[in-house]
Design a protein around this motif. Sequence first.
Motif, mmCIF file in Angstrom:
data_model
loop_
_atom_site.group_PDB
_atom_site.id
_atom_site.type_symbol
_atom_site.label_atom_id
_atom_site.label_comp_id
_atom_site.label_asym_id
_atom_site.label_seq_id
_atom_site.Cartn_x
_atom_site.Cartn_y
_atom_site.Cartn_z
ATOM 1 N N TYR A 12 0.851 -1.180 0.000
ATOM 2 C CA TYR A 12 0.000 0.000 0.000
ATOM 3 C C TYR A 12 0.891 1.236 0.000
ATOM 4 N N ALA A 27 -4.625 5.448 0.604
ATOM 5 C CA ALA A 27 -3.888 4.206 0.407
ATOM 6 C C ALA A 27 -4.181 3.648 -0.974
ATOM 7 N N ARG A 28 -3.135 3.424 -1.740
ATOM 8 C CA ARG A 28 -3.279 2.880 -3.093
ATOM 9 C C ARG A 28 -2.544 1.548 -3.177
ATOM 10 N N ARG A 29 -3.256 0.537 -3.617
ATOM 11 C CA ARG A 29 -2.639 -0.787 -3.782
ATOM 12 C C ARG A 29 -1.710 -0.764 -4.988
ATOM 13 N N GLY A 43 -1.156 -3.201 6.852
ATOM 14 C CA GLY A 43 -1.690 -3.020 5.507
ATOM 15 C C GLY A 43 -2.862 -3.931 5.210
ATOM 16 N N GLU A 50 -8.561 -0.114 -0.598
ATOM 17 C CA GLU A 50 -8.148 0.746 -1.683
ATOM 18 C C GLU A 50 -8.847 2.101 -1.571
#
Length: 395
Positions: free
Chosen positions: A339, A347-349, A379, A384
């Motif tokens: 993340y 938070a971006r995967r 995490g 997302e």
Amino acid sequence: MNYESGIQSDTAEAAVVAPEEEFGMEKPARHTKRWIIGAILVLAAIIAAYLYLTAGAEEDVADRDSQAATVTVVSPGRTTVAGEIVATGVLAARREMPVGVVGEGGRVVTIPVEAGDWVRQGQVLAVIDRSVQSQQAQSAAAQIQVAQADANLAQSNLDRSLQLVERGFVSKADVDRLTATRDAAAARVRVAQASLRELQARNARLNIVAPAAGLILSRSVEVGATVSAGSGPLFLIARGGEIEMLAQVGEEQLAQLSAGVSAEVTPVGTDKSFTGQVWQIAPTIDRQNRQGTARIALPYAPGLRPGGFATATILSGTTTAPILPESAVLSDDEGSFVYVIDGENKARRTSVEAGNVTSEGVIIESGITGSEKIVLRAGGFLTEGETVNPRALEN
């Protein structure tokens, strides 16, 4: 009195107003003043509404920030580490020597060795009954004596004839015949001697001996068994006791290896490692699993048992890549990911390709540059796009 006073008051007021109304001045001034006051009130209402909405938005942002999860982030950068390839495989004898019956075989009467014994070259591993063969050898020895006696007699006859030939008692033809008889008798002696040596060699082959020094890995014969050339291997010997690991390595990783690189081998069931060296790289790749074999030579050690399973860590040069703690790298059905916290604290995967696990962490081969803010822990509890409150890791 009162009536008149009222009339006079009205008349006076009328007298005062009458000049303004006459020139048309009172009505426009009053309307302008009302418009100004109304405009001021509307502007004040707009400003008040703006301030109210702005304060409410700030309060909402503050509320959201106060409710956002606090996560620890880390920017790993890039580190130069020694490249390592971790592979699994089985242990085996580097040079296996199957030992079986090389003669005519027979009944096994003695086996002086056991599996796990060290043997020297030529040492007897098993003895086969040779009672019949011994009698045959004695008979051949007797045949040599008979042939030798005939040869001695033929030589004596020839010697006497040579003494009489000068006196004329024996002809030249008789001498030639006696010479031929002597030569035939000597030849029969050599034939008998050769027959004896053949029998002795056959009898010697009844003993099953070690073709070279090494470690006996297995024994598949017992005393009393009848064996022959078709019985198959009776003993399996590791020449010199040398062991190797047949490490199964992926197609891409195999291309990074070369003969001579060092490797650490750890058998299953023990934490003890053994240092070896890659001595051969498989020239082919298995079509089914797309793997090749790296053969790691190892010196003899009691903890290395052929047939056992082991893990090898093979050095493959150096590499420069981000290194993350294992807690930061997650995985699911789609693969490994981390993340990354973007500029809006969301938070971006991000999918990554995880490499080897070192003492410093997991090597990330691709997916990130190392400058990102990556969630260090927890995490697995994020989703997302979730807004978080990032906090840098304190050294």
